[in-house]
Design an enzyme around this catalytic site. Structure first.
Site, mmCIF file in Angstrom:
data_model
loop_
_atom_site.group_PDB
_atom_site.id
_atom_site.type_symbol
_atom_site.label_atom_id
_atom_site.label_comp_id
_atom_site.label_asym_id
_atom_site.label_seq_id
_atom_site.Cartn_x
_atom_site.Cartn_y
_atom_site.Cartn_z
ATOM 1 N N HIS A 113 34.696 48.745 38.772
ATOM 2 C CA HIS A 113 35.091 49.679 39.820
ATOM 3 C C HIS A 113 36.467 50.257 39.521
ATOM 4 O O HIS A 113 37.212 49.777 38.659
ATOM 5 C CB HIS A 113 35.092 49.003 41.193
ATOM 6 C CG HIS A 113 36.101 47.917 41.338
ATOM 7 N ND1 HIS A 113 35.900 46.637 40.861
ATOM 8 C CD2 HIS A 113 37.345 47.911 41.903
ATOM 9 C CE1 HIS A 113 36.956 45.889 41.130
ATOM 10 N NE2 HIS A 113 37.848 46.636 41.756
ATOM 11 N N ASP B 29 39.902 51.290 41.625
ATOM 12 C CA ASP B 29 40.515 50.980 42.917
ATOM 13 C C ASP B 29 40.730 52.213 43.778
ATOM 14 O O ASP B 29 40.573 52.154 45.002
ATOM 15 C CB ASP B 29 41.844 50.248 42.707
ATOM 16 C CG ASP B 29 41.638 48.794 42.303
ATOM 17 O OD1 ASP B 29 40.485 48.320 42.341
ATOM 18 O OD2 ASP B 29 42.624 48.132 41.935
ATOM 19 N N ARG C 208 38.924 29.951 41.372
ATOM 20 C CA ARG C 208 39.962 30.922 40.980
ATOM 21 C C ARG C 208 40.653 31.466 42.234
ATOM 22 O O ARG C 208 39.996 31.973 43.135
ATOM 23 C CB ARG C 208 39.311 32.068 40.202
ATOM 24 C CG ARG C 208 40.216 33.214 39.766
ATOM 25 C CD ARG C 208 39.315 34.333 39.265
ATOM 26 N NE ARG C 208 39.982 35.409 38.583
ATOM 27 C CZ ARG C 208 40.435 36.518 39.166
ATOM 28 N NH1 ARG C 208 40.335 36.657 40.492
ATOM 29 N NH2 ARG C 208 40.983 37.489 38.449
#
Length: 302
Positions: free
Chosen positions: A213, A215, A281
């Site tokens: 993607h 931003d 994470r």
């Protein structure tokens, strides 16, 4: 119409001449090493896609950018709008281990862990936004300030929020320094949030974090994106690396606690996150805009 003057904007001329990269490293490896560096590393994207510099979109901004000489002749002494003094004219990205210490990153991570302990997604990706109060809970989101009320003061402290603000300010200053702008014309914007990613199978589209993607497309207000990593690749989790998808070759950032990755938010920085294969994470996305109308304040413990 600009102060009585009508200008015609020629969109086809919006090509990469207005995007010059913020430095170049000769022989830069495709993977950012997990070894901690002593300063910022700036990587040039392989290309600047046409139209990025037009992404801010207002005719007055475009004309100041593309035809400053004509503006000066028509309106002697005119200065660019405030937003344009921040709007990216140089595409780029950087990675630094010299802004946030590992100890500070560990303290920030504990803030995320405590907040996310109140909820969490049924899928593998959970978010916590201290600004809006958004918290993943099952397949939905709740406002943790409303949902948990006074219990929040048992989770967070004023010291937590002070550290959060200080970290945000230092990252903002580093981005401004790297791109040659004033921090005063760079505004925090939404969404700015903690993320926790593990190996649980996705249950909704909100859990599918791995898709490529841009931003600026996903979040229209973004002009600069930063990520502060709060856990270590290959120690706390496997997979989960951040990948810039360039035409010649991918450039990969290996998360380390305290490492900051930052970049202009346009199409020159198409990216994705690898699926986490094991472990958990943690990171925080801190985003900035040039438009004060899209700014948000720092979170406040009420």
């Amino acid at each position: 119409m600009l102060f009585g003057f009508t200008f015609r904007i020629e969109y086809p001329i919006l090509t990469c001449h207005c995007c010059t990269y913020i430095g170049a490293l000769q022989g830069t490896a495709g993977v950012m090493s997990s070894q901690r560096s002593c300063g910022a590393v700036v990587l040039p994207p392989s290309r600047c896609r046409a139209g990025f510099c037009a992404a801010q979109g207002r005719d007055i901004h475009l004309y100041f950018r593309l035809h400053p000489q004509l503006i000066e002749r028509a309106l002697p002494g005119a200065s660019p709008p405030a937003g344009l003094r921040c709007t990216p004219r140089r595409c780029g990205r950087g990675v630094t281990d010299a802004v946030i210490t590992r100890e500070e990153a560990e303290r920030i991570r504990r803030i995320a862990e405590r907040g996310l302990s109140l909820g969490g997604s049924d899928g593998g990706a959970s978010i916590l936004d201290l600004h809006s109060g958004a918290l993943s809970l099952g397949k939905h989101f709740v406002n943790l300030y409303r949902y948990f009320g006074d219990k929040i003061r048992d989770i967070f402290t004023e010291e937590d929020f002070a550290l959060y603000r200080d970290v945000r300010q230092r990252i903002q200053q580093r981005i401004a320094q790297a791109f040659g702008i004033s921090p005063a014309v760079l505004y925090l914007t939404k969404p700015t949030f903690f993320s926790r990613i593990n190996t649980t199978e996705a249950k909704t589209t909100h859990d599918e974090y791995w898709h490529p993607h841009i931003d600026k497309v996903t979040y229209g207000s973004f002009d600069y994106t930063s990520l502060l990593y709060l856990s270590d690749y290959a120690e706390d989790f496997g997979g989960g690396r951040f990948v810039f998808m360039d035409t010649d070759s991918n450039k990969t950032v290996e998360p380390q606690a305290g490492r900051v990755s930052f970049f202009t938010s346009g199409s020159e920085n198409l990216h994705r996150v690898e699926k986490v294969r094991w472990g958990t994470r943690y990171a925080i996305t801190i985003s900035f805009t040039c438009n004060p109308d899209h700014s948000i304040g720092d979170p406040v413990l009420t």
